[in-house]
Design a protein around this motif. Sequence first.
Motif, mmCIF file in Angstrom:
data_model
loop_
_atom_site.group_PDB
_atom_site.id
_atom_site.type_symbol
_atom_site.label_atom_id
_atom_site.label_comp_id
_atom_site.label_asym_id
_atom_site.label_seq_id
_atom_site.Cartn_x
_atom_site.Cartn_y
_atom_site.Cartn_z
ATOM 1 N N VAL A 254 0.837 -1.206 0.000
ATOM 2 C CA VAL A 254 0.000 0.000 0.000
ATOM 3 C C VAL A 254 0.869 1.252 0.000
ATOM 4 O O VAL A 254 0.562 2.249 -0.676
ATOM 5 C CB VAL A 254 -0.951 -0.011 1.206
ATOM 6 C CG1 VAL A 254 -1.565 1.367 1.442
ATOM 7 C CG2 VAL A 254 -2.046 -1.051 1.006
ATOM 8 N N ASP A 255 1.980 1.201 0.714
ATOM 9 C CA ASP A 255 2.851 2.378 0.831
ATOM 10 C C ASP A 255 3.853 2.512 -0.304
ATOM 11 O O ASP A 255 4.476 3.570 -0.450
ATOM 12 C CB ASP A 255 3.619 2.326 2.161
ATOM 13 C CG ASP A 255 2.715 2.500 3.372
ATOM 14 O OD1 ASP A 255 1.642 3.110 3.231
ATOM 15 O OD2 ASP A 255 3.085 2.003 4.462
ATOM 16 N N ASN A 256 4.038 1.455 -1.113
ATOM 17 C CA ASN A 256 5.151 1.463 -2.070
ATOM 18 C C ASN A 256 4.771 1.093 -3.503
ATOM 19 O O ASN A 256 5.659 1.020 -4.362
ATOM 20 C CB ASN A 256 6.243 0.479 -1.597
ATOM 21 C CG ASN A 256 6.963 0.954 -0.356
ATOM 22 O OD1 ASN A 256 7.954 1.671 -0.424
ATOM 23 N ND2 ASN A 256 6.468 0.529 0.802
ATOM 24 N N TRP A 257 3.496 0.890 -3.789
ATOM 25 C CA TRP A 257 3.113 0.372 -5.098
ATOM 26 C C TRP A 257 3.465 1.293 -6.261
ATOM 27 O O TRP A 257 3.623 0.831 -7.404
ATOM 28 C CB TRP A 257 1.613 0.067 -5.145
ATOM 29 C CG TRP A 257 0.723 1.278 -4.988
ATOM 30 C CD1 TRP A 257 0.156 1.735 -3.838
ATOM 31 C CD2 TRP A 257 0.302 2.179 -6.029
ATOM 32 N NE1 TRP A 257 -0.595 2.859 -4.082
ATOM 33 C CE2 TRP A 257 -0.520 3.149 -5.427
ATOM 34 C CE3 TRP A 257 0.525 2.253 -7.399
ATOM 35 C CZ2 TRP A 257 -1.117 4.187 -6.139
ATOM 36 C CZ3 TRP A 257 -0.053 3.284 -8.124
ATOM 37 C CH2 TRP A 257 -0.867 4.237 -7.502
ATOM 38 N N ASP A 258 3.616 2.593 -6.015
ATOM 39 C CA ASP A 258 3.846 3.523 -7.119
ATOM 40 C C ASP A 258 5.327 3.811 -7.364
ATOM 41 O O ASP A 258 5.672 4.721 -8.111
ATOM 42 C CB ASP A 258 3.093 4.831 -6.882
ATOM 43 C CG ASP A 258 3.534 5.545 -5.612
ATOM 44 O OD1 ASP A 258 4.230 4.914 -4.775
ATOM 45 O OD2 ASP A 258 3.175 6.723 -5.455
ATOM 46 N N ARG A 259 6.209 3.001 -6.771
ATOM 47 C CA ARG A 259 7.642 3.176 -7.033
ATOM 48 C C ARG A 259 8.016 2.561 -8.384
ATOM 49 O O ARG A 259 7.478 1.523 -8.772
ATOM 50 C CB ARG A 259 8.461 2.515 -5.925
ATOM 51 C CG ARG A 259 8.344 3.202 -4.575
ATOM 52 C CD ARG A 259 9.018 2.379 -3.491
ATOM 53 N NE ARG A 259 10.428 2.133 -3.770
ATOM 54 C CZ ARG A 259 11.203 1.333 -3.024
ATOM 55 N NH1 ARG A 259 10.687 0.703 -1.968
ATOM 56 N NH2 ARG A 259 12.468 1.161 -3.326
ATOM 57 N N TRP B 228 -6.825 -0.427 2.599
ATOM 58 C CA TRP B 228 -6.483 -1.341 1.502
ATOM 59 C C TRP B 228 -7.364 -1.068 0.286
ATOM 60 O O TRP B 228 -6.881 -1.025 -0.844
ATOM 61 C CB TRP B 228 -6.646 -2.794 1.934
ATOM 62 C CG TRP B 228 -5.724 -3.233 3.044
ATOM 63 C CD1 TRP B 228 -4.591 -2.605 3.487
ATOM 64 C CD2 TRP B 228 -5.862 -4.406 3.847
ATOM 65 N NE1 TRP B 228 -4.012 -3.303 4.508
ATOM 66 C CE2 TRP B 228 -4.781 -4.422 4.762
ATOM 67 C CE3 TRP B 228 -6.792 -5.441 3.904
ATOM 68 C CZ2 TRP B 228 -4.619 -5.434 5.697
ATOM 69 C CZ3 TRP B 228 -6.633 -6.458 4.832
ATOM 70 C CH2 TRP B 228 -5.556 -6.456 5.729
ATOM 71 N N SER B 229 -8.648 -0.894 0.521
ATOM 72 C CA SER B 229 -9.574 -0.659 -0.587
ATOM 73 C C SER B 229 -9.254 0.657 -1.292
ATOM 74 O O SER B 229 -9.343 0.755 -2.528
ATOM 75 C CB SER B 229 -11.015 -0.635 -0.076
ATOM 76 O OG SER B 229 -11.355 -1.894 0.494
ATOM 77 N N LYS B 230 -8.878 1.665 -0.512
ATOM 78 C CA LYS B 230 -8.525 2.957 -1.099
ATOM 79 C C LYS B 230 -7.309 2.816 -2.024
ATOM 80 O O LYS B 230 -7.309 3.326 -3.158
ATOM 81 C CB LYS B 230 -8.240 3.975 0.000
ATOM 82 C CG LYS B 230 -7.917 5.382 -0.492
ATOM 83 C CD LYS B 230 -7.768 6.327 0.697
ATOM 84 C CE LYS B 230 -7.492 7.766 0.240
ATOM 85 N NZ LYS B 230 -6.164 7.882 -0.411
#
Length: 602
Positions: free
Chosen positions: A392-397, A442-444
């Motif tokens: 959730v914290d790192n998916w856009d790396r 998580w859903s967000k």
Amino acid sequence: MSEPLGIAEHGLIGDLRTCALVGVDGTIDWFCPLRFDAPSVFGAILDQERGGSWQLAPAGGVTRTHQFYYPDTAVLITRFLTADGVAEVHDFMPVADAADPGHRQRLVRQVRGVRGTLRMRTRLDARPDYARESCRTETRGDGVLLTGADMRMGLSATAALEVSDGIVTADVELRTGDTAVFVLEMLGPDDDVSADAVDATGELLTNTTAFWHHWLAQSTYTGRWREVVHRSAITLKLLTHQPSGAIVAAPTTSLPAPIGGNRNWDYRYVWIRDAGFSTYALLRLGFISEAREFIRWLSERLGHRDCAADGRLGPLRVLYDIDGNLPDETELPHLRGYRDSAPVRVGNAAADQLQLDIYGEIIDSVYLFNKHGPGISHDAWQDITDVVNWVVDNWDRPDAGMWEVRDDARPYTTSRLMCWVAIERTIRIARARGLPGDIVSWSKARDEIYDRIMTKSWNSDLEAFTRVEGGSELDAGVLLMPMLKFLSPADPRFPSTLDAIERHLVTDTLVFRYEPGTDGLDGDEGTFSICSFWYVEALTRAGRLEHARLALEKMFTYANHVGLYAEQVSATGDQVGNFPQAFTHLALISAAINLDRALDGE
């Protein structure tokens, strides 16, 4: 020296600890004793002159050979036809009980005269430690003791063995019905050479065939392609390290793709991605025990995450050795490589890459195990929630992507897709089991990823999802979208993406993983066989069943003579890359099962 055999001109035998490649010429030219990732003692496939091998073939000329498996087993038969008669070599590694704590590792070679009279000759040249050493040989009571590089092996036989300069040879004349047996046994520090295995060859063969028949009887597959699917299942089982539950990607290192290039990698390790997909395939066939054991192995990795304490690479690494350690990549300059394809590498530097897609593949396999198996434990759930919170914290790396590109990190669409899978499957598990977790956050994140892919990875000019956000290149990995329930196959964006992939990445029914020449490496790689099976499944889900069936049948023709696949198919139709490749076989299983269901109207 003769031209080396083609990569695909081999069969595979194993004992759920390691494997050996047996050529159609009767030569064992790849074998790492005790375990998959150990240094080789027979490595002629990487250097005919220096690598070491164990030859067993007629002393005279051979008219032709045939190689096949005893039905529904991993017992390999090589038949030699000569002007003087016919002989067969039965090669196997005994397995009586997969969990046997007293397992003794042996290579058993039983040769039988079928017709006429033939003289068979064997030559064993063991080169321990990737051929950095030669074996010391010593004649002992029941055979020959071979030592070197902290390794002890015993060769016993029904024929007289001769020793010269570290090489063991024997000649034996066989008439119709005669047999000769050769057994190479891995010995402990206090063990001596024994003829026990030679005397018990019949029992070992009976028990081994019974083991494979009993194991395969668990399969729930009853579809159109039973023999092909079950051969793939046996291959996946052979790539399982039974004592630990680990599943390796392939039993070989540095087999090139393409030949003459430098894309030579060591695949004798546990790739989280490949093992996760393998677990999915085995679950689909009803093999719950293998899935349970791999989930146990994975839980141990999640419970010991010191290697990622800095958070840079997340709670899991891309790959591990069987013990859960990170292998360093080094080169072996003393070996020429398969058909001079240097360098030969051991270890794999991809262990230091960030590949975000692994979290989707592994949590999807956990989700399926929880759904179809006995369910995950409380401790395993805690580990999964830790993982998904990191995602959730790192998916856009930016990362290296699922194809492990050794170049600058980029925002790969498939990495985003699999992060969506990781979060979505975790939410499913929590809701199905009533387990605690921050479903709101998580859903967000799941919805943010979905929106990001649909807006940033969609190219309206191409009318297709692209390899990276804002890009114009294609990637066969997006064929997974409907399989992963990210996108309906009826959504207009999927058939248009499929059309674009067919125009740019598909040649006949073979599929490139991405557009050639875009990964920064020298040499042109072949089509990627896992992608070709994904293409079959994508056609199935798109409702193009006749096309899917034709594509699947064509892919079957690229298997080798005993139903095995490497990583890639070259421009000339040859199999290239490490062999056999787990993810090719698992994709075959998935494609066949889903096409069967669609053809049956399910």
